[in-house]
Design an enzyme around this catalytic site. Structure first.
Site, PDB file in Angstrom:
ATOM      1  N   SER A  52      -6.210   2.935   4.552  1.00 44.16           N
ATOM      2  CA  SER A  52      -5.634   2.192   3.427  1.00 44.16           C
ATOM      3  C   SER A  52      -6.705   1.431   2.640  1.00 44.16           C
ATOM      4  O   SER A  52      -6.472   0.322   2.154  1.00 44.16           O
ATOM      5  CB  SER A  52      -4.554   1.218   3.907  1.00 44.16           C
ATOM      6  OG  SER A  52      -3.677   0.883   2.863  1.00 44.16           O
ATOM      7  N   LYS A  72      -0.028   3.640  -2.728  1.00 40.00           N
ATOM      8  CA  LYS A  72      -1.087   4.646  -2.655  1.00 40.00           C
ATOM      9  C   LYS A  72      -0.537   6.068  -2.588  1.00 40.00           C
ATOM     10  O   LYS A  72      -1.283   7.026  -2.833  1.00 40.00           O
ATOM     11  CB  LYS A  72      -1.990   4.359  -1.450  1.00 40.00           C
ATOM     12  CG  LYS A  72      -2.806   3.074  -1.588  1.00 40.00           C
ATOM     13  CD  LYS A  72      -3.726   2.859  -0.393  1.00 40.00           C
ATOM     14  CE  LYS A  72      -4.649   1.653  -0.586  1.00 40.00           C
ATOM     15  NZ  LYS A  72      -3.994   0.373  -0.335  1.00 40.00           N
ATOM     16  N   SER A 124       0.796  -1.232   0.000  1.00 37.96           N
ATOM     17  CA  SER A 124       0.000   0.000   0.000  1.00 37.96           C
ATOM     18  C   SER A 124       0.826   1.279   0.000  1.00 37.96           C
ATOM     19  O   SER A 124       0.244   2.377  -0.072  1.00 37.96           O
ATOM     20  CB  SER A 124      -0.948   0.009   1.210  1.00 37.96           C
ATOM     21  OG  SER A 124      -2.037  -0.846   0.981  1.00 37.96           O
TER      22      SER A 124
END
Length: 294
Positions: free
Chosen positions: A125, A64, A61
């Site tokens: 997330s 992101k 993640s």
């Protein structure tokens, strides 16, 4: 023969006196193992510590942050704004239902603002929120991924390739294991650096300890360094945690100490038994304590 011996002694003496070009890159300097580590001065880019920082590894993640960068660019260009509405596609609805996927839990027929998606993606997330944002910017996630890779090239990143907007392993989202987002720790540090330099407003989201959705769900920040959180560490105000089966525990963090901002990246941090959460925070804290706060 005596002359040759003398020259060898002189050369050896010079080599002995030369400073180690990378005096802090030895893995033994830290108490927790990781696949890659780097700590930099956010303003100058000076490396304070690194270990295996040039190898491309899955980044989970932490991906992101590039999604954030492109969304914030769209807002800056007035293509979208914080109140732009989004109605989830079938792809996003199915992702919201998928077992094991952290998500906002979007349902068909409901409308969500860009700000809600951005907050959920940043704080908790949320993977469905990341894909929703990609669709808002580019129409499809695949088109958005093209933007991610183009931006990586603009940043001069040589060890970075994106396959999706969320960072989930490729085989978890209908692709192959090889089609998993990857980057070197150095590249992740550069993405963090560019995000903070161009869009410092992202910190107003990364500093949120929790976020309440429009339907009343409270989502907690995955960054446990924030005030009031279990691992609270004064000075840290971002950025992005990550974990997948292929990537292992990851964390790109930033904080201000003595009026200077620093960025650290730890990747595939060794778990403590089944504990995959605490070690990445412990390793990050050790980095700052040894090479920033000493």
């Amino acid at each position: 023969m005596k002359k040759l011996l003398f020259m060898l002694i002189v050369v050896a003496g010079i080599l002995f006196m030369l400073p180690d070009k990378n005096p802090v890159t030895k893995k033994a300097a830290l108490s927790i193992d990781a696949g890659a580590v780097i700590l930099i001065d956010a303003e100058t880019g000076k490396v304070l510590y690194e270990d295996n920082s040039k190898e491309a590894l899955p980044i989970a993640s932490m991906s992101k942050m590039m999604t954030q960068y492109i969304v914030l660019t769209a807002i800056q260009n007035n293509t979208l704004d914080w109140e732009s509405p989004y109605e989830p596609s079938e792809k996003v609805v199915q992702m919201s239902k998928q077992k094991g996927v952290v998500g906002l839990g979007m349902t068909p027929g409901n409308s969500y603002t860009l700000k809600e998606l951005f907050s959920a993606m940043t704080v908790n997330s949320s993977n469905d929120a990341a894909v929703g944002l990609a669709e808002m910017v580019s129409g499809t996630e695949s088109s958005f991924v093209e933007l991610m890779n183009a931006q990586a090239k603009t940043f001069g990143l040589k060890e970075t390739t994106f396959y999706n907007a969320s960072g989930l392993d490729g085989d978890f989202v209908g692709q192959t294991k090889e089609e998993t987002n990857h980057a070197s720790a150095r590249d992740v540090a550069v993405i963090s650096q560019k995000l903070l330099a161009h869009f410092p407003e992202v910190l107003s989201f990364t500093q949120l300890t929790s976020f309440t959705t429009t339907d009343g769900k409270e989502l907690w920040n995955t960054n446990q360094f924030l005030p009031g959180m279990p691992e609270a560490f004064a000075g840290i105000d971002g950025l992005k945690t990550g974990y997948t089966t292929l990537a292992g525990p990851c964390f790109a963090s930033t904080g201000v100490f003595d009026d200077k901002r620093f960025i650290s990246v730890v990747m595939n941090v060794e778990k403590d038994g089944e504990d995959r959460i605490h070690p990445k925070f412990a390793l990050t804290k050790e980095l700052f304590e040894k090479y920033v706060l000493e």
